[in-house]
Every structure is written in C-alpha cells, then in structure tokens.
Design an enzyme around this catalytic site. Structure first.
Site, mmCIF file in Angstrom:
data_model
loop_
_atom_site.group_PDB
_atom_site.id
_atom_site.type_symbol
_atom_site.label_atom_id
_atom_site.label_comp_id
_atom_site.label_asym_id
_atom_site.label_seq_id
_atom_site.Cartn_x
_atom_site.Cartn_y
_atom_site.Cartn_z
ATOM 1 N N HIS A 266 12.582 -2.550 -6.490
ATOM 2 C CA HIS A 266 12.317 -1.224 -5.930
ATOM 3 C C HIS A 266 11.284 -1.270 -4.806
ATOM 4 O O HIS A 266 10.269 -1.938 -4.914
ATOM 5 C CB HIS A 266 11.802 -0.318 -7.061
ATOM 6 C CG HIS A 266 11.471 1.070 -6.625
ATOM 7 N ND1 HIS A 266 10.252 1.661 -6.861
ATOM 8 C CD2 HIS A 266 12.205 1.998 -5.954
ATOM 9 C CE1 HIS A 266 10.253 2.889 -6.373
ATOM 10 N NE2 HIS A 266 11.425 3.115 -5.814
ATOM 11 N N HIS B 16 7.893 3.839 2.773
ATOM 12 C CA HIS B 16 8.008 4.904 1.773
ATOM 13 C C HIS B 16 6.954 5.972 2.006
ATOM 14 O O HIS B 16 7.266 7.139 2.173
ATOM 15 C CB HIS B 16 7.880 4.329 0.359
ATOM 16 C CG HIS B 16 8.202 5.340 -0.704
ATOM 17 N ND1 HIS B 16 7.353 6.386 -1.021
ATOM 18 C CD2 HIS B 16 9.281 5.486 -1.507
ATOM 19 C CE1 HIS B 16 7.907 7.120 -1.976
ATOM 20 N NE2 HIS B 16 9.072 6.600 -2.292
#
Length: 273
Positions: free
Chosen positions: A5, A41
């Site tokens: 991830h 992110h």
C-alpha cells in the site's frame, strides 16, 4: 495478490517486494489541467505511515519500468501487478477524459516505452468516483490513436469508492468495459470495517452473470483481519506490512487453499475451483 500500500517513492518498490508483495499500489495526483503530476498521497494517510513520500509521476514510471523489465539490473520478478490509485477527485467531472488521455500518454512513453520492451506488469486503473468513467474511455482511445491498442490487454479497472455494486456495474456499462474488473472494498487502517460488501462483491464474482473478476480488500495490517478477508474469498489484500499477509498465507489453514500469484496467473480471469 499481496498488494503493498502507498508505494510512492522508487526506493519503496524494492522495500515492499522484499517484504513479500507481488503487487504495489501507487497514488497518482493530477495538476489542474488533468496532467498526472506526482506519485503522492498527502496528509492524512494510514496510521503509522509517512504520508508525504513522492516522485514526479514520469520519473516513478521509469523506475517502475526497470523493476518490471526482465534483464534490467533492478528487475523484481515477483512484481506482477500495479494499482494506480488515481486521485481524480481534485478534478472537475468533465476533465476525466483528459486525465485518461494524459495518463495513457505518460504510461506509453515512460512505462511501455512505446511498445519497445517496456515494463511487463499488469496495470489496474483505480478510480475513486463513478462519474469519472470517461477516464477509462479517454485512456483506451489514446492507446488506439497512438497505435498500441494491444496494450489494453495489460490494463484492468477498479472503482474504489465503496459504491453500491449495481451502480458500479452501470458505470462500467457507460465506459464500455466488459472484463478486466477488480473490485476493491475497504477503509484506512485507522478505522474498522466489516466484510459485508466484500462478501457481496465475491458473490457477484462467483455468480454466472457477475461483472467482477477479482476482489481485493484494503488496508489490512492485522493477522486477524487477514484471516477474515481470506475466509471471505478475496483475491487480493492491500497491506502496509506485506510480510504479515505472507505469514498468514503460510499457516496450515490457508497454505493448501491459496498461493502467491505469479506472472503466469492472469489477473483478469475469474478463479474457478
């Protein structure tokens, strides 16, 4: 598929694959003109993770290409699938098609090297918003126009908004997608989430008239959650610590039922017992 991830820096590719990931998820941010800009992110992100690692998107693609090209000094044979978590929510709905076109051009040039011995990984375009289905059509049209429609064989899709499964089916219909469908379900590791929708997705996958080929659950850090997801019949688990998933898969209860996918396993084919 053990999916690492938030792999947004080139150095993290080796780090996650060495921990047992055969797949990575990378965040893609867009500028205001719908150009893919950074693998980034940002804050907030998962608990216990640094949210701000990043590369320029095209630079990341070049590193990824090396990691997935046999014969390259950076080649990682185990890395077979890459999920691009497209942060398209920053765009207006009418920019989705442009985002798809620009994304296709970036990948064609920097990852697939215009069809000349580029990276071999399968790619999933993960889109957060059903209204952005034209990202898919824009992407597809561009590869066709640029003379490489065959590369679409390497591309699959996911709508990551945890929407109602019937609504997801409608969005794919509008995008003209039949097949290559991954369905995600999940939430940040900071919060708990049940498995009800995962079970619905698995039921769709396994029904004779379903549209889903594979189901993955995110983001899993704990052994107990991993076992729950495997018991529900998922095909992939996205994790901050891939070694935890690998450990659970080696337990006697799972070792005979599951194995780690290799390049020979087609990620667009529904697994039949």
């Amino acid at each position: 598929w053990i999916m690492g991830h938030m792999v947004n820096a080139i150095a993290q590719i080796d780090e996650f694959v060495n921990l047992g990931a055969n797949s990575i998820e990378t965040d893609v941010s867009f500028d205001k003109n719908a150009n893919p800009e950074y693998t980034y992110h940002g804050i907030p992100c998962d608990c216990g993770r640094t949210c701000t690692k990043s590369e320029k998107f095209n630079v990341f693609l070049q590193g990824l290409q090396k990691a997935t090209t046999p014969g390259d000094s950076k080649y990682q044979e185990k890395l077979v699938l890459v999920v691009f978590d497209l942060k398209s929510s920053s765009l207006y709905d009418n920019q989705a098609s442009d985002a798809g076109k620009k994304l296709a051009k970036s990948l064609l040039q920097n990852y697939w090297k215009n069809g000349n011995n580029g990276g071999r990984a399968y790619i999933v375009l993960s889109i957060p918003n059903l209204a952005h289905y034209k990202l898919i059509t824009g992407f597809k049209e561009t590869l066709k126009t640029e003379g490489h429609p065959e590369l679409m064989e390497k591309v699959g899709y996911d709508f990551s908004g945890n929407d109602d499964i019937d609504q997801v089916a409608k969005a794919y219909k509008k995008a003209g997608v039949t097949g290559h469908v991954w369905q995600s379900d999940g939430i940040t590791n900071c919060l708990p989430r049940g498995l009800d929708r995962v079970k619905q997705a698995v039921a769709n996958r396994d029904s004779s008239n379903g549209f889903i080929n594979k189901v993955y659950y995110w983001t899993v850090d704990k052994r107990s959650t991993t076992r729950g997801a495997l018991d529900a019949g998922v095909d992939g688990i996205m994790a901050n610590y891939p070694d935890v998933i690998a450990d659970v898969l080696s337990e006697s209860a799972y070792k005979s039922k599951f194995r780690i996918a290799t390049y020979e396993d087609n990620p667009w084919e529904t697994f039949k017992n």
